[in-house]
Scaffold this active site. Structure first.
Site, mmCIF file in Angstrom:
data_model
loop_
_atom_site.group_PDB
_atom_site.id
_atom_site.type_symbol
_atom_site.label_atom_id
_atom_site.label_comp_id
_atom_site.label_asym_id
_atom_site.label_seq_id
_atom_site.Cartn_x
_atom_site.Cartn_y
_atom_site.Cartn_z
ATOM 1 C CE LYS A 176 -1.991 -1.758 7.668
ATOM 2 N NZ LYS A 176 -1.210 -2.682 8.512
ATOM 3 C CG HIS A 184 6.510 -3.440 3.557
ATOM 4 N ND1 HIS A 184 5.859 -2.516 2.762
ATOM 5 C CD2 HIS A 184 6.847 -2.790 4.698
ATOM 6 C CE1 HIS A 184 5.805 -1.354 3.410
ATOM 7 N NE2 HIS A 184 6.401 -1.487 4.581
ATOM 8 C CD GLU A 206 0.332 -5.319 0.302
ATOM 9 O OE1 GLU A 206 0.325 -4.813 1.448
ATOM 10 O OE2 GLU A 206 0.557 -6.527 0.081
#
Length: 437
Positions: free
Chosen positions: A69, A197, A270
């Site tokens: 994204k 995260h 990521e």
């Protein structure tokens, strides 16, 4: 690799040895002045290759799963696929795009914290098994619609900034993990790892210490219940190489202590903007100008403040400025010498009160038709445009130097379809063709 660079509607220009990236921007500004002054991006794909090398050299066994994204332009995804990166997808469209590249589905993780049933079924259909889960409702949805799913329990992290505690937005608590593991066992769902995260706003090393130790606790809980976990996802990263090195220094001893090599745990991350931000530059055109008189003298020494309207704004390529500060400074394309600087504001074309790109900066006086360049725009909204946008979607021009192309070949990354997308040398130094003054 299935589908690699086939039926693409773009090309990658190879720079002549006498040309530099600045010439690419100059060349297309010259072209757009002749054909229509629309905004455009240029992408130096060689920089993405350099970022990949930096990641490999610094992060060692931590495999990158690129966050689609962040920037899903075809050339970026196809080159990253050739490099062998994994992909973190958050929607059916992203899953479909990566699938069409021929990427092995074990190198894809479905990360949306709240997945639609239809998209879970689609992931099952194309063989994307690895996905995140953070609550019981999501667990039950996955159990009903994806019998082969392999779950990463997404655990929450708490960052400390000064003395203020950050809000916990995504992920489950360590206390709730045992309940989710018990539910997964009852439902017959395979749990294969843990994800966390750490927010970019958290610079406290303690955050990673807590997150990795919590992940180890989840591993131990899972083993008690009969699960064998083998994946640790440490989340996103958006800094530069220096910050990446600093991050690895914090992580390496923790990972060696809790998840040492030889333990059977695959460690992934990521990264998104780390790969693409510096590769993309956006050129926008001034379409309007007004002068606002101020009572107080400005740092430039004069009273007028100039407000400029550009042909790109928050409903287009600057959409991220609605929720985060722009991380790049505007640069005037014209070369000014000893020009006075004036307090200036840069606004988008909608005249909406939210359409403010740069509230205050010092720039030489510009005129309608001049160009402004924004570097580090690889995380901009390149692929989708808001319904409120009133300007045309910016064009995208990909290029790469011959040197970078040779280095990619030397690294063993070659493909006939990649060759088909490359142009013959098409750009020479623009100084002989038009003035940049």
């Amino acid at each position: 690799m299935k589908g690699f660079f086939e039926d693409t509607n773009y090309s990658i220009g190879l720079l002549d040895e006498t040309a530099i990236p600045r010439d690419v921007i100059d060349n297309y500004i010259y072209e757009h002045n002749l054909t229509g002054k629309n905004a455009f991006f240029v992408a130096d794909l060689g920089k993405i290759f350099k970022k990949h090398l930096a990641w490999q050299n610094i992060m060692g066994r931590i495999k990158p799963f690129y966050t689609v994204k962040c920037n899903s332009s075809p050339a970026v995804l196809e080159i990253l696929a050739a490099f062998g990166t994994g992909f973190a997808c958050a929607s059916k469209n992203e899953l479909s795009t990566v699938y069409d590249l021929g990427v092995a589905m074990e190198n894809v993780v479905y990360t949306n914290p709240c997945k639609q049933v239809s998209q879970i079924k689609y992931a099952a259909k194309i063989g994307v098994n690895l996905m995140t889960c953070e609550n019981e409702m999501e667990l039950k949805k996955i159990a009903r619609n994806h019998p082969n799913a392999k779950l990463l329990l997404h655990i929450a992290t708490e960052g400390i900034r000064g003395e203020e505690e950050m809000n916990v937005t995504f992920g489950t608590t360590l206390k709730n993990c045992r309940h989710l593991l018990e539910c997964a066992k009852e439902l017959g769902v395979q749990v294969t790892g843990v994800k966390f995260h750490v927010s970019n706003s958290s610079s406290d090393p303690q955050t990673y210490i807590h997150a990795i130790s919590d992940a180890r606790c989840v591993y131990d809980m899972a083993e008690e219940l009969g699960f064998r976990l083998n994946v640790l996802d440490i989340g996103g990263f958006s800094g530069n190489e220096l910050q990446l090195e600093e991050l690895y220094q914090e992580l390496s001893h923790l990972l060696n202590a809790y998840f040492p090599e030889g333990s059977g745990t695959r460690i992934i991350a990521e990264p998104g903007s780390f790969y693409v931000s510096s590769a993309f530059t956006l050129a926008v055109n001034i379409i309007g100008k007004k002068t606002v008189e101020n009572d107080q003298p400005l740092p430039s020494g004069g009273n007028p403040t100039f407000v400029y309207y550009m042909n790109e704004g928050v409903y287009g390529s600057f959409g991220s400025t609605l929720f985060e500060k722009l991380n790049t400074a505007p640069k005037v394309h014209k070369r000014y010498e000893d020009e006075p600087l004036f307090a200036s504001s840069l606004l988008g074309p909608s005249c909406d009160e939210l359409d403010v790109i740069v509230d205050h900066c010092l720039l030489p006086e510009m005129e309608v038709g001049d160009w402004i360049v924004f570097e580090n725009m690889g995380s901009a909204n390149l692929n989708e445009q808001s319904a409120f946008a009133i300007s045309e979607k910016p064009s995208l021009y990909n290029f790469m130097s011959f040197r970078d192309w040779y280095e990619i070949q030397d690294a063993g990354i070659t493909s006939e379809n990649l060759m088909k997308s490359l142009c013959v040398p098409w750009l020479q130094s623009s100084e002989d063709n038009f003035s940049m003054a």
